[in-house]
Design a protein around this motif. Structure first.
Motif, PDB file in Angstrom:
ATOM      1  N   HIS A 170       0.831  -1.198   0.000  1.00 56.65           N
ATOM      2  CA  HIS A 170       0.000   0.000   0.000  1.00 56.65           C
ATOM      3  C   HIS A 170       0.871   1.255   0.000  1.00 56.65           C
ATOM      4  CE1 HIS A 170      -2.757  -3.077   1.610  1.00 56.65           C
ATOM      5  NE2 HIS A 170      -3.731  -2.307   1.130  1.00 56.65           N
TER       6      HIS A 170
ATOM      7  N   LYS B  65      -2.108   5.223   2.686  1.00 56.83           N
ATOM      8  CA  LYS B  65      -3.020   4.154   3.110  1.00 56.83           C
ATOM      9  C   LYS B  65      -2.415   3.337   4.248  1.00 56.83           C
ATOM     10  CE  LYS B  65      -5.352   3.589  -1.355  1.00 56.83           C
ATOM     11  NZ  LYS B  65      -5.648   2.642  -2.453  1.00 56.83           N
ATOM     12  N   ARG B  66      -1.087   3.222   4.250  1.00 54.78           N
ATOM     13  CA  ARG B  66      -0.405   2.413   5.252  1.00 54.78           C
ATOM     14  C   ARG B  66      -0.621   2.948   6.663  1.00 54.78           C
ATOM     15  NH1 ARG B  66       5.549   2.459   3.967  1.00 54.78           N
ATOM     16  NH2 ARG B  66       4.705   2.111   1.878  1.00 54.78           N
TER      17      ARG B  66
END
Length: 523
Positions: free
Chosen positions: A151, A155-156
């Protein structure tokens, strides 16, 4: 076999470099508190000619060491529990900093013939369980890392990120044999990735954590030799692995030998003219009598006492004061020395025979107390990193006496503590509110690592029994209501086979993609 083409000069140069490396490691903040009976040259000479180190154990040990020191600095603690199951360990990562592998649990679930906690299974049993758990931790660490890195950084930030590499603390019991057996066990633990092991002072082949008579400790000298063997094996491997020195002296009834004068103060002897205990028991057997009753009757007639108690029983107040004053001029006194002092200070002859109460296996009767445990812990402290006194009951006075007694000599000492499954806090005088803060009060004494060793035998068994009953009565409807429904409805989804980020589905896909030459991370 080809000869090694190395000059004596180069061989000696390499040896001196190895010695210097050992000395540097021993002077590090992590190991500066340790005292060895051997020097760096001895260790360097005993090592392999190639580096055969197991770095994982050292990495985990340093991580654990830093955790425990931080807890001690802040007056906090680590609470963990015992398990042998990798799936359970994966869930512990959300709350616990460490994992405990109990020998008792291994004896119930990891051997061909399970049984009570008598340490009567193969010596490599617990190291193999540690290896199993450590490999599962590596896998969870790997699949989480891969899932996160597929990702984008944005998003991580919203994804789960657990520390699956919780250091493992494991039960080394009493070393399972001679010093070489103890060393082999220690090596297996290090190779398996353990962070810390504990080794105790119980007698091999005589461990009895049951309702019967007979917990037996070894002489202080034998206990220290075990710890030396473990420490030496760690040093041979260049490992930072922690050693937890555990004393099981509390409530011990026997000691295998009186070879060490440090133990003489606590050995019991008969103070009456009486036949040997073994003769009494043989007679009871031949007459079809009750052995327990015969033993108890003999003990009462023998009027068992330590030598100091025997002196006090017959001496006048002034005589005993004189005896005690001379006795206190040295820290430890042998029985011979005690007899000589008594002969000079007490008019009456002191009747005391520690041979008469010996058991069928030759053990001497022993009278443990907190002072005896403190002395053993202090003697062992220079060889290890953490101290643990196994206490059979939560007697707060004894707990304070032990931990403060050790810290008078070693002010920075770190302690561990284990809760048995049958502690009766109410009987020990604790109120419900005091029980709630018991772990925090222990932390103030330096007890930074606290464990419930046998959770699986109580907590997990209860959970399985409850589920089993529901399943057999309600079948899939009950399962959907109590398990499947809540698991699938949770956000994030509960760890399980359907959660691909947990069960490794995405990791398997990444392997296939990598083999195919496809990128597995966003650009």
């Amino acid at each position: 076999m080809p000869k090694l083409n190395i000059s004596i000069e180069d061989e000696q140069k390499q040896f001196e470099a190895d010695v210097a490396a050992v000395e540097k490691q021993w002077s590090s903040p992590r190991q500066a508190h340790l005292k060895r009976p051997y020097d760096a040259r001895t260790i360097a000479a005993l090592r392999n000619s190639i580096d055969a180190a197991s770095p994982a154990s050292s990495t985990q040990a340093i991580k654990l060491w830093n955790q425990l020191r931080e807890h001690d600095k802040n007056g906090t603690l680590e609470l963990t529990f015992g398990t042998t199951d990798p799936t359970v360990v994966s869930q512990m990562a959300r709350h616990s900093q460490t994992v405990y592998v109990s020998g008792a649990l291994c004896g119930f679930s990891e051997v061909a013939i399970p049984g009570m906690d008598h340490a009567d299974y193969p010596w490599d049993t617990v190291p193999k369980v540690v290896q199993k758990i450590f490999k599962s931790q590596l896998w969870h660490d790997q699949r989480q890392r891969q899932f996160r890195l597929q990702h984008s950084p944005e998003k991580r930030a919203k994804l789960e990120n657990w520390d699956y590499m919780a250091p493992i603390v494991a039960d080394g019991y009493m070393g399972f044999g001679s010093l070489t057996s103890t060393m082999k066990m220690a090596k297996e633990f290090v190779d398996a990735g353990v962070a810390m092991i504990h080794v105790d002072d119980l007698a091999i082949g005589m461990k009895k954590f049951t309702v019967g008579q007979g917990r037996t400790v070894v002489p202080t000298s034998e206990y220290l030799d075990r710890l030396k063997a473990v420490r030496m094996q760690f040093d041979l491997m260049g490992a930072e692995t922690l050693l937890l020195c555990r004393c099981d002296t509390d409530h011990s009834e026997f000691i295998t030998s009186v070879v060490d004068e440090r133990d003489h103060e606590y050995v019991l002897g008969a103070t009456s003219n009486i036949e040997p205990l073994q003769d009494c028991l043989k007679k009871a057997v031949s007459e079809g009598g009750d052995l327990t009753a015969a033993r108890n009757e003999w003990k009462e007639k023998a009027n068992l006492k330590t030598f100091d108690e025997a002196v006090k029983a017959i001496a006048s107040e002034s005589e005993y004061s004189a005896y005690s004053a001379e006795l206190s001029k040295e820290t430890f006194r042998s029985l011979i020395s005690r007899r000589k002092i008594a002969s000079r200070t007490v008019k009456q002859e002191v009747l005391f025979d520690w041979e008469l109460p010996r058991s069928a296996m030759g053990q001497y009767m022993f009278k443990p107390c907190v002072k005896a445990i403190v002395e053993r812990a202090i003697a062992a402290a220079p060889l290890g990193d953490v101290t643990w006194a196994r206490m059979d009951a939560p007697v707060w006075k004894d707990l304070v006496e032990f931990h403060t007694g050790v810290r008078k000599v070693y002010p920075d000492r770190l302690f561990a503590f284990g809760y048995t499954g049958s502690y009766d806090f109410a009987e020990a005088g604790f109120t419900p509110d005091q029980v709630k803060t018991f772990h925090l009060d222990l932390a103030k004494l330096g007890v930074v690592w606290q464990v419930q060793p046998i959770w699986s035998l109580q907590g997990l068994n209860q959970a399985v029994e409850k589920f089993s009953k529901m399943w057999t009565e309600e079948a899939i409807a009950g399962y959907i209501r109590d398990v499947q429904g809540p698991a699938l409805a949770a956000d994030p989804k509960v760890d399980g086979f359907e959660k691909l980020s947990w069960c490794g589905g995405y990791l398997a896909d990444a392997f296939f993609s990598a083999v195919a030459g496809e990128p597995i991370t966003p650009k």
